[in-house]
Motif scaffolding. Structure first.
Motif, mmCIF file in Angstrom:
data_model
loop_
_atom_site.group_PDB
_atom_site.id
_atom_site.type_symbol
_atom_site.label_atom_id
_atom_site.label_comp_id
_atom_site.label_asym_id
_atom_site.label_seq_id
_atom_site.Cartn_x
_atom_site.Cartn_y
_atom_site.Cartn_z
ATOM 1 N N GLY A 57 19.339 -6.273 17.223
ATOM 2 C CA GLY A 57 20.328 -6.249 18.832
ATOM 3 C C GLY A 57 20.801 -4.723 19.250
ATOM 4 N N THR A 58 20.859 -4.164 18.092
ATOM 5 C CA THR A 58 21.810 -2.909 18.205
ATOM 6 C C THR A 58 20.974 -1.746 17.394
ATOM 7 O OG1 THR A 58 23.424 -3.439 16.290
ATOM 8 C CG2 THR A 58 24.003 -3.855 17.615
ATOM 9 N N ASN A 59 21.852 -0.426 17.614
ATOM 10 C CA ASN A 59 20.620 0.575 17.005
ATOM 11 C C ASN A 59 21.618 0.616 16.045
ATOM 12 O OD1 ASN A 59 18.243 1.199 18.602
ATOM 13 N ND2 ASN A 59 20.205 2.308 20.587
ATOM 14 N N ASN A 60 22.298 0.088 15.460
ATOM 15 C CA ASN A 60 23.426 0.086 13.953
ATOM 16 C C ASN A 60 23.020 0.143 12.898
ATOM 17 O OD1 ASN A 60 25.733 0.300 12.482
ATOM 18 N ND2 ASN A 60 27.076 -0.912 13.482
#
Length: 136
Positions: A57-60
């Motif tokens: 759910g993130t670009n992390n």
């Protein structure tokens, strides 16, 4: 007046209690993920493996390399599910999904890394040449 003081004290303490709770209730809990990577054939540690942790759910993305003992460690991952991928030249990539990161409890993931298949035809291709040289 005693009741008034109690209410006043509660009103003054409520913001402090909410601030203290805010650090633990926002999903920003952090945990540790660590483990060892070994060669599946030789069972020896593999240094230099790139270990990537993807937070859904993130670009992390966080990456570390295994050390000389094949050990890796992510000291601060958010307390949720992550996907971890292992990559090294000469080995098949490996991906492990849905690893649950827990607060204050290190999660260990040990991986046996499989070497890429060698091309048997190219290895056997040398033998006829060697036989021809031995025949002379």
């Amino acid at each position: 007046m005693g009741t008034f003081r109690k209410i006043l004290l509660l009103l003054l303490m409520a913001p402090l209690a909410l601030m203290a709770r805010a650090g633990t209730g926002t999903g920003k809990l952090e945990g540790v993920l660590n483990g060892y990577v070994t060669d599946a054939v030789t069972k020896k540690p593999l240094p230099g493996v790139t270990v990537s942790a993807f937070i859904p759910g993130t670009n992390n993305l966080k990456e570390v390399l295994t050390d000389s003992d094949g050990y890796f460690r992510f000291p601060e991952l958010p307390g949720l599910q992550v996907t971890v991928e292992f990559n090294k030249k000469g080995y098949q990539s490996y991906k492990k999904r849905n690893i649950s990161i827990r607060e204050k409890t290190p999660v260990r993931v040990n991986v046996e890394f499989t070497p890429e298949a060698t091309d048997d035809d190219s290895a056997n291709g040398e033998f006829p040449l060697l036989r021809m040289l031995d025949a002379h």
